[in-house]
Scaffold this active site. Structure first.
Site, PDB file in Angstrom:
ATOM      1  N   MET A 267      51.430  29.176  35.345  1.00 41.84           N
ATOM      2  CA  MET A 267      50.556  28.714  36.413  1.00 41.84           C
ATOM      3  C   MET A 267      50.422  29.793  37.467  1.00 41.84           C
ATOM      4  O   MET A 267      51.410  30.369  37.914  1.00 41.84           O
ATOM      5  CB  MET A 267      51.097  27.419  37.025  1.00 41.84           C
ATOM      6  N   ASN A 269      50.125  30.230  40.626  1.00 40.54           N
ATOM      7  CA  ASN A 269      50.411  30.053  42.047  1.00 40.54           C
ATOM      8  C   ASN A 269      50.365  31.411  42.747  1.00 40.54           C
ATOM      9  O   ASN A 269      50.919  32.394  42.262  1.00 40.54           O
ATOM     10  CB  ASN A 269      51.796  29.441  42.231  1.00 40.54           C
ATOM     11  N   HIS A 299      47.234  37.186  32.141  1.00 38.75           N
ATOM     12  CA  HIS A 299      46.312  36.094  32.472  1.00 38.75           C
ATOM     13  C   HIS A 299      46.575  35.595  33.894  1.00 38.75           C
ATOM     14  O   HIS A 299      45.640  35.466  34.702  1.00 38.75           O
ATOM     15  CB  HIS A 299      46.496  34.964  31.458  1.00 38.75           C
ATOM     16  N   GLU A 300      47.837  35.335  34.202  1.00 38.26           N
ATOM     17  CA  GLU A 300      48.153  34.815  35.537  1.00 38.26           C
ATOM     18  C   GLU A 300      47.920  35.870  36.613  1.00 38.26           C
ATOM     19  O   GLU A 300      47.489  35.543  37.733  1.00 38.26           O
ATOM     20  CB  GLU A 300      49.595  34.317  35.580  1.00 38.26           C
ATOM     21  N   GLU A 322      39.439  29.876  34.138  1.00 41.04           N
ATOM     22  CA  GLU A 322      40.338  30.125  33.009  1.00 41.04           C
ATOM     23  C   GLU A 322      39.742  31.101  32.003  1.00 41.04           C
ATOM     24  O   GLU A 322      40.450  31.960  31.466  1.00 41.04           O
ATOM     25  CB  GLU A 322      40.698  28.803  32.327  1.00 41.04           C
TER      26      GLU A 322
END
Length: 848
Positions: A267, A269, A299-300, A322
């Protein structure tokens, strides 16, 4: 009554009234093992005299103060909302509440490490779960600054979006960490991670200066943490993305925290990325898993710009968030890391996922209509991630890489710290490329389904091509033909290998696209439509090309065309155009010598699917014996210590069933049989033991002994899976009771139980659960959180894929037309998988 839902219309109305400025959130994590205290102070402006509401999911609310006036919680707090009457131009709201820890991977998840009994906490807020720890205007376009103050045991690490401050004593054994305010961000990317996490620290030089890096995991997992690899990938990503986006990293530090019992991969954040702890490897894993971790890290990191710095206005642009991160991370992985074949993996994994999702009855446009939060939860799917990324790859080919990047740079510069829609990005891409993208967006983003591209080749008696074209049809969705920018590759066979003799880049549109460049040329042995995998479309072979591919299963030296050919043969099998009995010999021939880790993993999974789902039942025993025998031969012949050896042994253990010879498996487990180079680490021991249990050759005594050797949370999960794999009615009943009925079972254990539960070659073991699952499905989705309901869906008895399960699921859908849309969708997707299996079984029964 809204319950925990929020509609788009409500969010728009609220954003027209309210503008948020800041949150100060004080959390006391020392109150009890079940709950914690949360005091939120929110400052916001509003239309004077208007009324609105703020979101909160809490056990209780002790006090509400709005602009100095007390509001009675009994009348103002209901249905996860606090009503806010008679607002002023400038407002201050203080909410004192008691909130609950979760064991579902949502909100503030609480985990106790069985190794040392230490408590570990982490938050997961996407989509609507920041309201589980604070009062918040829970929608992405109401950005604000967030300042957290956290009281907890003084030996903890406490990490959030801002740089971690020095703790101040708060009492015996406790301390308080008071974080500085963040920049203006959306609530769903705020985060809190707390507990005695171990940390490896480093830094990276960026355009913004020196940025501190941290890699965290539970103390008991530290011996397994390969932080050097994680940091190397991270640093490569920083340099690549800052250059591509022409924008400095926007936050003050970058921590990555591997957390237990996690529901997803990771995720984004802001500055505080949480990652599934499965990516801390306790033993040897396939190379494809290490590659997947690198992709997840990138990706994050890409999200720090696209998603966190610039954020979607509402969840209908979730796909763009995404899909962009999927595309950007793959570009970075291919161009800035050791995984230069990343686009092959993209073809093998992401596109395959997209094609599967796009052929379900639940397929939807990439830009899906998101009416409320419930729509968001069910749209975290292969369309949102993989198809969107595939279409972005097609868009880059359509407008050109340089104009695409130029448009991105302008987009980030113009919209930093704000909210946008798809239209804002298209404006910049149109300006940079000079192309009108509105028609493209309508065809690709606002319609559903996938096209099929098939070469049609005729030749004369001299072997020269006399007619050549590409036919386009629709496999699913809105029956919409689309434009495709692609490459047609032509190949001949020389000494058993494919050699490309021609590369032709062109636009394909409409029902038929001529290929004049082939006319008069010797007919190629193989015509590969969509060579280089630029387009998003299923492909087929002409008759000669198919025969060539089947005759030379290892004819390609390059991994990308090889993966395209293998994927096409598999897709024909899924679509019932090829019998599963004919696919298996081809797949085994490809597996023999396959060195691409991701492709090998997919092939082994496809062989398993054939055996369990796509073969006619009367063909399964013979095919099972063939695959088991050949699988063992390949595992024994694989190079010592190789990725192929590891994957083949794992696949062999996953296929062992009652009645099979378990001598080799048992010998590997107890050490009396060895394979040179095979690491008998903790995870491999569980893999081998689970195979023995599933075959009826080991039982609870061995499982308990192994659990005592591995008294960890992962050991607990592996033991649950092993027990549920036992081929007995009692084992399946216990797995059902623990995974479906016991509300205290944590999310990761439910997942493990479901995997073991569906491992059964005797249909009688699962037959009673058709009715039990269908009868209880609606209640599960009404009484459990979305994440837990998704895990429990793993108990759908898919191992019984056949006419009976299909009829029962269809009957459920017919009888529950008024069920919530999310439940109907899940059940329809279950049905679709069974229907495909039944069609494949009928094709297999009919023969070649």
């Amino acid at each position: 009554m809204p319950g925990t839902n929020l509609t788009r219309a409500e969010a728009q109305d609220r954003a027209a009234i309210v503008a948020t400025e800041s949150y100060v959130v004080k959390l006391d994590l020392t109150t009890s093992p079940e709950t914690f205290r949360s005091v939120t102070t929110v400052r916001f402006t509003a239309t004077p005299g208007a009324s609105s509401f703020i979101d909160l999911i809490a056990r209780s609310v002790e006090a509400i103060t709005l602009n100095g006036e007390s509001l009675d919680p009994a009348t103002h707090f209901a249905d996860s909302r606090i009503s806010l009457p008679d607002l002023a131009a400038a407002n201050e709201l203080v909410v004192d509440a008691t909130c609950a820890y979760m064991n579902t991977g949502e909100g503030l998840h609480r985990f106790v490490d069985p190794v040392d009994n230490e408590v570990y906490l982490y938050t997961q807020f996407e989509v609507p779960d920041s309201r589980r720890i604070m009062a918040v205007f829970e929608q992405p376009d109401l950005k604000a600054t967030f300042a957290f103050s956290v009281t907890g045991p003084d030996h903890w690490q406490v990490v959030s979006n801002a740089i971690t401050p020095q703790p101040e004593p708060a009492g015996p054994g406790t301390a308080t960490w008071t974080f500085p305010a963040t920049g203006r961000i959306s609530s769903y990317i705020t985060a809190l991670v707390a507990g005695p996490y171990a940390v490896v620290r480093d830094s990276v030089q960026t355009r913004a200066g020196t940025i501190d890096l941290g890699v965290f995991c539970r103390t008991s997992m530290l011996p397994h943490l390969d932080a050097d690899n994680v940091l190397a990938v991270t640093k490569a990503g920083f340099g690549f993305f800052e250059e591509m986006f022409d924008a400095p990293y926007p936050f003050t530090k970058y921590d990555q925290l591997f957390t237990p019992e996690y529901n997803m991969g990771a995720m984004e954040n802001a500055g505080c990325v949480t990652i599934n702890e499965l990516y801390v490897f306790r033993g040897k894993v396939p190379d494809s898993t290490v590659e997947r971790r690198a992709l997840t890290i990138l990706h994050e990191l890409a999200h720090m710009w696209f998603g966190d710095l610039v954020t979607m206005k509402w969840w209908d642009d979730l796909w763009l968030n995404e899909s962009f991160a999927e595309w950007a991370s793959t570009v970075c992985q291919a161009e800035a890391t050791e995984w230069q074949s990343a686009w092959t993996t993209f073809c093998t994994h992401e596109k395959a996922w997209a094609y599967r999702q796009d052929q379900l009855s639940s397929t939807h446009p990439i830009v899906a209509p998101i009416r409320d939060l419930h729509d968001v939860e069910v749209n975290f799917d292969g369309i949102t991630y993989a198809k969107g990324a595939s279409v972005l790859k097609q868009l880059v080919a359509y407008v050109g890489r340089d104009p695409f990047v130029a448009g991105l740079r302008t987009y980030f510069a113009k919209h930093a710290w704000s909210n946008t829609t798809l239209g804002d990005l298209l404006i910049e891409l149109e300006a940079a490329s000079g192309r009108d993208l509105r028609t493209w967006a309508q065809l690709w983003l606002e319609t559903a389904g996938v096209n099929v591209l098939t070469p049609q080749i005729d030749s004369d008696d001299r072997g020269l091509v006399s007619a050549a074209s590409i036919a386009q049809t629709c496999a699913s969705g809105d029956q919409q033909l689309r434009p495709h920018r692609l490459v047609v590759g032509t190949y001949d066979v020389i000494d058993g290998a494919f050699v490309r003799t021609g590369r032709h880049e062109l636009d394909v549109d409409g029902e038929n696209t001529p290929l004049p460049m082939l006319i008069g040329q010797p007919r190629p042995a193989l015509v590969l439509v969509n060579d280089e995998d630029l387009a998003y479309a299923k492909i087929r072979f002409d008759e000669r090309s198919l025969a060539t591919v089947l005759a030379h299963p290892r004819g390609f030296a390059e991994t990308l065309p090889h993966s395209l050919a293998v994927a096409t043969v598999w897709d024909m099998t899924r679509d019932g155009e090829m019998a599963a009995s004919d696919y298996l010999p081809y797949a085994l021939a490809v597996i023999d010598g396959e060195r691409d880790s991701a492709l090998l993993r997919n092939l082994l999974a496809q062989v398993h699917t054939c055996l369990v789902h796509y073969l006619a039942p009367e063909h399964r025993d013979d095919a099972h014996r063939l695959v088991i025998a050949r699988g063992l031969e390949l595992a024994q012949a694989a190079p010592a210590g190789s990725d192929a050896q590891l994957q083949l042994v794992t696949a062999y253990a996953a296929l062992i069933a009652p009645g099979d010879d378990t001598t080799t498996l048992a010998g590997l487990y107890d050490g009396s049989v060895t394979l040179p180079g095979l690491s008998l680490d903790t995870d491999m021991r569980w893999t081998l033991l689970t195979g023995l249990v599933a075959a009826g050759a080991a039982g609870d005594e061995q499982i308990q002994a192994e659990l005592e050797r591995d008294n960890t949370s992962t050991g607990r999960e592996r033991a649950a899976r092993a027990r549920a794999s036992a081929p007995t009615p009692a084992a399946k009943a216990v797995a059902w009771a623990c995974g479906v009925e016991d509300v205290k079972t944590p999310n990761s254990v439910i997942q493990a139980l479901a995997a073991g539960f569906n491992r059964a070659t005797d249909p009688a073991l699962l037959q009673p659960y058709i009715a039990r699952f269908l009868d209880g499905a609606l209640g599960i989705y009404e009484s459990r959180t979305h994440a837990i309901a998704e895990e429990i869906n793993g108990f759908y008895p898919a191992g019984l894929a056949g006419p009976d399960l299909l009829a029962a699921t269809n009957a459920w859908l017919e009888e529950h037309t008024d069920a919530p849309a999310a439940v109907q969708r899940v059940m329809a997707e279950n049905r679709d998988g069974v229907a495909r299996a039944v069609a494949a079984q009928e094709r297999d029964r009919a023969g070649a």
